[in-house]
Design a protein around this motif. Structure first.
Motif, short mmCIF file in Angstrom:
data_model
loop_
_atom_site.label_atom_id
_atom_site.label_comp_id
_atom_site.label_asym_id
_atom_site.label_seq_id
_atom_site.Cartn_x
_atom_site.Cartn_y
_atom_site.Cartn_z
N GLN A 1 6.50 -4.69 -4.87
CA GLN A 1 7.08 -3.80 -5.47
C GLN A 1 6.65 -3.71 -6.85
O GLN A 1 6.87 -2.53 -7.74
N LYS A 2 6.08 -4.90 -7.43
CA LYS A 2 5.32 -4.90 -9.05
C LYS A 2 4.08 -3.88 -8.87
O LYS A 2 3.42 -3.90 -8.06
N GLY A 3 4.42 -3.14 -9.87
CA GLY A 3 3.01 -2.38 -9.71
C GLY A 3 1.61 -3.01 -10.33
O GLY A 3 1.56 -3.88 -11.17
N GLY A 4 0.65 -2.43 -9.79
CA GLY A 4 -0.77 -2.95 -10.57
C GLY A 4 -1.26 -4.06 -10.13
O GLY A 4 -1.88 -4.56 -10.73
N VAL A 5 -0.75 -4.78 -9.12
CA VAL A 5 -1.12 -6.15 -8.63
C VAL A 5 -2.42 -6.10 -7.75
O VAL A 5 -2.81 -7.23 -7.39
N GLY A 6 -2.79 -4.96 -7.28
CA GLY A 6 -4.12 -4.90 -6.45
C GLY A 6 -3.95 -4.80 -4.89
O GLY A 6 -4.31 -5.08 -4.10
N LYS A 7 -2.51 -4.06 -4.57
CA LYS A 7 -2.26 -3.61 -3.35
C LYS A 7 -3.52 -2.74 -2.52
O LYS A 7 -4.01 -2.87 -1.69
N LEU B 1 0.37 4.90 2.33
CA LEU B 1 1.72 5.44 2.21
C LEU B 1 2.23 5.77 0.92
O LEU B 1 3.32 5.59 0.57
N ASP B 2 1.08 5.89 -0.22
CA ASP B 2 1.51 5.85 -1.66
C ASP B 2 1.19 7.49 -2.00
O ASP B 2 0.03 7.98 -1.91
N ALA B 3 2.31 8.02 -2.76
CA ALA B 3 2.04 9.41 -3.11
C ALA B 3 0.88 9.62 -4.12
O ALA B 3 0.17 10.81 -4.21
N LYS C 1 1.31 5.23 -12.47
CA LYS C 1 0.50 4.20 -12.09
C LYS C 1 1.21 2.87 -12.39
O LYS C 1 1.70 2.68 -13.51
N GLY C 2 1.34 2.06 -11.41
CA GLY C 2 1.61 0.62 -11.55
C GLY C 2 0.93 -0.23 -12.52
O GLY C 2 -0.39 -0.09 -12.37
N GLY C 3 1.51 -1.02 -13.26
CA GLY C 3 1.07 -2.24 -13.92
C GLY C 3 0.24 -1.84 -15.07
O GLY C 3 -1.03 -2.44 -15.50
N GLU D 1 -10.94 -11.95 -10.98
CA GLU D 1 -11.19 -10.93 -11.67
C GLU D 1 -12.61 -10.30 -11.62
O GLU D 1 -13.62 -11.35 -11.88
N ASN D 2 -13.00 -9.21 -11.39
CA ASN D 2 -14.45 -8.80 -11.26
C ASN D 2 -14.40 -7.40 -11.42
O ASN D 2 -13.94 -6.49 -10.62
N VAL D 3 -14.89 -6.84 -12.34
CA VAL D 3 -14.94 -5.50 -12.76
C VAL D 3 -15.32 -4.67 -11.92
O VAL D 3 -15.08 -3.35 -11.83
N TYR E 1 -10.58 3.30 -13.60
CA TYR E 1 -10.64 4.48 -12.78
C TYR E 1 -9.22 4.84 -12.02
O TYR E 1 -8.75 6.25 -12.31
N LEU E 2 -8.77 4.09 -11.49
CA LEU E 2 -7.52 4.67 -10.67
C LEU E 2 -6.52 5.02 -11.52
O LEU E 2 -5.69 5.96 -11.21
N ALA E 3 -6.29 4.48 -12.65
CA ALA E 3 -5.29 4.71 -13.79
C ALA E 3 -5.53 6.47 -14.27
O ALA E 3 -4.59 7.06 -14.38
#
Ligand SMILES: Nc1ncnc2c1ncn2[C@@H]1O[C@H](COP(=O)(O)OP(=O)(O)OP(=O)(O)O)[C@@H](O)[C@H]1O
Ligand SMILES: Nc1ncnc2c1ncn2[C@@H]1O[C@H](COP(=O)(O)OP(=O)(O)OP(=O)(O)O)[C@@H](O)[C@H]1O
Ligand SMILES: [Mg+2]
Ligand SMILES: [Mg+2]
Lengths: 263, 263
Positions: free
Chosen positions: A10-16, A39-41, B11-13, A224-226, B161-163
Motif C-alpha cells: 500500500q506504500k506508494g512508489g515502491v516498484g510494484k 488493477l490500478d486506475a 502517483k505513489g511515492g 537502483e537503475n535509471v 516517466y510514470l509520474a
C-alpha cells in the motif's frame, strides 16, 4: 495448478508496477506462459508495456471484475517477449481509469472481495503457468480482490524508513484475509527495490527486513537503475529496452529465484 | 485569509509527505503559523514528525471529517520548529488507519466531498497563516475533500516517466472539482522532487514539465538527498535532523518561493 501472485504494497512508489512488468517478462524468457493483470486506475502497467491507447471496446480488468468480460476475452497478447524456442508467452489484462470507482461501485455487492477469484477460476493450467496482479497503492477493494484470488503475495519494498512503516499493516491485512476469505494465502517473499549498496539507509533497512523476514527476503535485489525508469517511456520492458542493464539482470535473477520457490 | 494548500498527486511515492513535513517546518522558520493535516491512512506524516504513538483518545483527521472533533481540538502542537524570535508555530492533525475506510464510510453522506471545508471553516486567520494537507496516493474521497477545502494545489512530481503519466488525470480532476464544487481552486505550482541533475531522464522530464506548466513550475527543486529519507526514522523534520543538508536548503527555498507566490 496456475500460480497466482498478488504484487502489492500500500506504500506508494515502491516498484510494484516495475516489478510486475519486468518479472513478468523475465518469467516468459524462462519459458513460462504468463498473464499480467493491471488493477490500478493509473493503468501504469498497461502504459509501461506500450498499450497507452487501447483499441475501442477493448475489455479491461474492470469489465472482468464486473463479470462483463471473461479473462480470456480481456487478455491482450503482447509482442514476442522472447522469440527463441522454449520461450513463453505474455498476455495483459489492461487497467482503466474506471477502476478508481471500484470501492464505491462494488461496495454493496455480495462477495465484493471475491469477484476476481471467480473471474480467474476459468484460467486453467492449459493456458497459463503464472498470473501476476499489479495492485494500487492502498488496501481497498481491488487489493483485497487480489489477495483473495491469489495463493501467494510478493511484496516489493524500497529500503527506506517510510516503506518499512507500512509493512506491519500489510501483514495484518494478509492475516485478516487469510482468516476470513482465503485460508491458503502465503507470503511468497519480500523483494528490495531501488537498492543502492552504497546508501547506509538501504543497508540498514535491508538488515531490519532480514531480521523480520528471515526466510522470506528474496536473495535477488533490484538495484537502483535509471534504465528501469526510462523503459516505460518507450513502452518497453527492460529486456527489450536495455538487455545488458543491471535492471534486466536483477529481474531475471528474481524470476529464476521465484521458479525455485515454487509454492 | 488563511492559505489552505492541498499537497497531492495520485502517483505513489513522489514525495507528498516529505514535502508537507519539511515545507511546513520551513514556513515556520520564516515566521508562519502553520497547521499540517495528515489525510493518509498510512499516517506517515504523523510518524515522520515523531508522533508514532498517539496519546489515548487523541482526536484525528478522521474525527474532524466526521464532525466528532473540531480542528482546534485535534491539532497537536509540535516542539519548537524554531525557537528564536519571529519564528512561527507548527501544529499537526494526526492521521489514522481509520481513514482507509473513508470512501465507503462517507459514500452515502450528503456533501461527502465538503466535510473538510466545513471543518476548516473555523480555522481563522487569528490562529493560522497556512494549512498544508497531505493527501493519499489516489483520487478518492479524502483527496476530493482536500481539493474542495483548499484554494491552492501544490503538486510534487518525481521527474520520471510514470509520474508524468498521471498529471493529465490530475488536471482533469482539478477541472472537475473547480467546475462543480470549488470554483476558486487554483494550481499553486508543480515542484520537482528527488531530482538529480546528472540523470538525463530527470532533465528531460523537467524540460517537458516546463513546457506544459510554463509559469507554474517552482524554481526551487528538491534534490535527491538521503537525509530526507533518513529523517522520518528519527521522527524529525530535515531542519532538526540535518540543518546543513541539501534537503534543508531546498525546502527552505521552496518555502520562500511559496511566500512570494502569495495567492
Ligand atoms: N530499480 C529501479 N531503479 C530505478 N527506478 C526505478 C526502479 N524501480 C522503479 N523505478 C521507478 O520508480 C518509480 C516508482 O516505481 P513504480 O511506479 O513501479 O512503483 P509503484 O509501487 O507501482 O507505484 P504506485 O504506488 O504509484 O503504483 C517509477 O518512476 C519507476 O520507473
Ligand atoms: N528529495 C528526496 N531525496 C531522497 N529521498 C526522498 C526525497 N523525497 C522523498 N524521499 C523518500 O522517498 C520516499 C517517498 O516519499 P514520500 O513517502 O514522501 O512520498 P509520498 O508521495 O508521500 O508517498 P505515498 O504516495 O505513499 O503517500 C520516502 O521513503 C522518502 O523518505
Ligand atoms: Mg504502480
Ligand atoms: Mg505520503
Amino acid at each position: 495448478a496456475v500460480r497466482i501472485i498478488a504484487v502489492m504494497n500500500q506504500k506508494g512508489g515502491v516498484g510494484k508496477t516495475t516489478t510486475v512488468a519486468n518479472l513478468g517478462v523475465g518469467l516468459t524468457r524462462l519459458g513460462q506462459r504468463v498473464l499480467l493483470m493491471d488493477l490500478d486506475a493509473q493503468a501504469h502497467l498497461t502504459a509501461s508495456l506500450g498499450l497507452e491507447e487501447l483499441p475501442p471496446h477493448a475489455a479491461t480488468s474492470f469489465d472482468v471484475l464486473a463479470g462483463q468480460a471473461s479473462l480470456l476475452q480481456a487478455a491482450i497478447p503482447l509482442p514476442g517477449s522472447g522469440s527463441g524456442p522454449g520461450s513463453g508467452t505474455l498476455r495483459l489484462v489492461p487497467g482503466t481509469l474506471a477502476l478508481s470507482g471500484a470501492d464505491v461501485v462494488f461496495a454493496a455487492r455480495i462477495g465484493r472481495e471475491l469477484l476476481l477469484r471467480k473471474a480467474l477460476a476459468d484460467a486453467t493450467a492449459a493456458e497459463f503457468d503464472c498470473i501476476l496482479l499489479d495492485c494500487p497503492p492502498n488496501l481497498g477493494v481491488l487489493t483485497l480482490n487480489a489477495l483473495c484470488a491469489a495463493r501467494e503475495v510478493l511484496v516489493p519494498v524500497q529500503a527506506e524508513y517510510l516503506a518499512l512503516q507500512s509493512l506491519a499493516e500489510l501483514m495484518r491485512t494478509m492475516d485478516a484475509v487469510r482468516e476470513h476469505l482465503n485460508p491458503g494465502l502465503t507470503l511468497c517473499g519480500v523483494v528490495l527495490t531501488r537498492f543502492s549498496r552504497t546508501k547506509t539507509l538501504n543497508r540498514e533497512v535491508a538488515a531490519t527486513l532480514r531480521e523480520h523476514f528471515p526466510d522470506r527476503l528474496f536473495e535477488a535485489r533490484i538495484r537502483e537503475n535509471v534504465a528501469l525508469a526510462e523503459a516505460p517511456g518507450f513502452g518497453q520492458d527492460i529486456f527489450r529496452y536495455r538487455p545488458g542493464s543491471a535492471g534486466a539482470q536483477d529481474y531475471l535473477q528474481l524470476a529464476k529465484e521465484l521458479l525455485r520457490k515454487e509454492a
